[in-house]
Design a protein around this motif. Structure first.
Motif, PDB file in Angstrom:
ATOM      1  N   LEU A 100      74.248  15.708 -28.915  1.00 19.06           N
ATOM      2  CA  LEU A 100      74.152  17.150 -28.744  1.00 19.06           C
ATOM      3  C   LEU A 100      75.417  17.610 -28.032  1.00 19.06           C
ATOM      4  O   LEU A 100      75.730  17.145 -26.931  1.00 19.06           O
ATOM      5  N   GLU A 101      76.164  18.489 -28.694  1.00 15.88           N
ATOM      6  CA  GLU A 101      77.361  19.081 -28.103  1.00 15.88           C
ATOM      7  C   GLU A 101      76.937  20.314 -27.315  1.00 15.88           C
ATOM      8  O   GLU A 101      76.242  21.175 -27.841  1.00 15.88           O
ATOM      9  N   VAL A 102      77.360  20.371 -26.065  1.00 18.13           N
ATOM     10  CA  VAL A 102      76.987  21.455 -25.164  1.00 18.13           C
ATOM     11  C   VAL A 102      78.234  22.251 -24.834  1.00 18.13           C
ATOM     12  O   VAL A 102      79.241  21.697 -24.387  1.00 18.13           O
ATOM     13  N   GLY A 103      78.162  23.563 -25.035  1.00 20.31           N
ATOM     14  CA  GLY A 103      79.270  24.436 -24.703  1.00 20.31           C
ATOM     15  C   GLY A 103      78.746  25.728 -24.103  1.00 20.31           C
ATOM     16  O   GLY A 103      77.537  25.931 -24.004  1.00 20.31           O
ATOM     17  N   GLY A 104      79.657  26.577 -23.707  1.00 27.20           N
ATOM     18  CA  GLY A 104      79.270  27.867 -23.154  1.00 27.20           C
ATOM     19  C   GLY A 104      80.185  28.278 -22.024  1.00 27.20           C
ATOM     20  O   GLY A 104      80.985  27.473 -21.522  1.00 27.20           O
ATOM     21  N   ASP A 105      80.054  29.531 -21.620  1.00 26.87           N
ATOM     22  CA  ASP A 105      80.878  30.064 -20.540  1.00 26.87           C
ATOM     23  C   ASP A 105      80.524  29.463 -19.185  1.00 26.87           C
ATOM     24  O   ASP A 105      81.315  29.519 -18.249  1.00 26.87           O
ATOM     25  N   ASN A 106      79.324  28.905 -19.070  1.00 28.57           N
ATOM     26  CA  ASN A 106      78.839  28.346 -17.802  1.00 28.57           C
ATOM     27  C   ASN A 106      78.828  26.810 -17.848  1.00 28.57           C
ATOM     28  O   ASN A 106      77.891  26.171 -17.385  1.00 28.57           O
ATOM     29  N   GLN A 114      79.208  12.750 -21.629  1.00 27.75           N
ATOM     30  CA  GLN A 114      80.643  12.669 -21.895  1.00 27.75           C
ATOM     31  C   GLN A 114      81.232  14.036 -21.566  1.00 27.75           C
ATOM     32  O   GLN A 114      80.821  15.041 -22.140  1.00 27.75           O
ATOM     33  N   ILE A 115      82.172  14.060 -20.639  1.00 26.11           N
ATOM     34  CA  ILE A 115      82.722  15.318 -20.148  1.00 26.11           C
ATOM     35  C   ILE A 115      84.116  15.533 -20.727  1.00 26.11           C
ATOM     36  O   ILE A 115      84.998  14.687 -20.562  1.00 26.11           O
ATOM     37  N   GLU A 116      84.293  16.660 -21.386  1.00 32.36           N
ATOM     38  CA  GLU A 116      85.582  17.038 -21.961  1.00 32.36           C
ATOM     39  C   GLU A 116      85.925  18.436 -21.466  1.00 32.36           C
ATOM     40  O   GLU A 116      85.047  19.141 -20.963  1.00 32.36           O
ATOM     41  N   PRO A 117      87.167  18.873 -21.593  1.00 31.78           N
ATOM     42  CA  PRO A 117      87.549  20.182 -21.034  1.00 31.78           C
ATOM     43  C   PRO A 117      86.742  21.367 -21.565  1.00 31.78           C
ATOM     44  O   PRO A 117      86.480  22.305 -20.809  1.00 31.78           O
TER      45      PRO A 117
END
Length: 150
Positions: A79-85, A101-104
């Motif tokens: 599951l790819e997690v993104g967002g402004d927060n 896994q932490i990416e920019p």
């Protein structure tokens, strides 16, 4: 031709020679002590380490004859997690001791319906992906995150 099972008793986090083969393993499969594995070409060998280890992408298992088998992080359902927060979302994932896994610009976690629901309620943008998974290691050098019972 010998039919003896080849054995790897040594793990190194980086190669010392060109690899003779590769073995692709998902995140859970890269946590082991003793197990029969097959290289991507189908050659079987026994892993018999002194203690349970978390094998890293790019690490090697050393066979008894000195040849090295490269560890490759296999693609898996994530599951790819993104967002402004994103920082807030990372905190909530970490608070649940979930490998991440932490990416920019994104986080990757294993698919889980409970975490999916929580992240959606927190305003996350989610997308199902299939990719290799190489999460951050544990804070105390264990190589894996652990629940509160450790």
């Amino acid at each position: 031709m010998s039919t003896a099972i080849k054995t790897a008793r040594i793990y190194r986090d980086h190669p010392h020679a060109p690899a003779c083969a590769q073995v692709s393993l998902d995140y859970d499969g890269r946590f082991l002590r003793r197990k029969m594995l097959a290289t991507d070409a189908g050659e079987t060998f026994l892993v018999d380490l002194a203690q349970t280890r978390s094998l890293d992408h790019g690490g090697v298992l050393v066979l008894e004859d000195g040849r090295e088998v490269e560890i490759v992080a296999a693609p898996e359902e994530l599951l790819e997690v993104g967002g402004d927060n994103l920082l807030q979302l990372a905190w909530h994932i970490g608070n649940r001791h979930t490998p991440c896994q932490i990416e920019p610009t994104r986080l990757l976690i294993q698919r889980d319906h409970v975490l999916r629901d929580m992240l959606l309620k927190l305003g996350a943008e989610l997308r199902e992906v299939v990719e290799p998974f190489t999460p951050e290691g544990g804070a105390y050098g264990h190589g894996r995150t652990h629940g509160h019972a450790h």
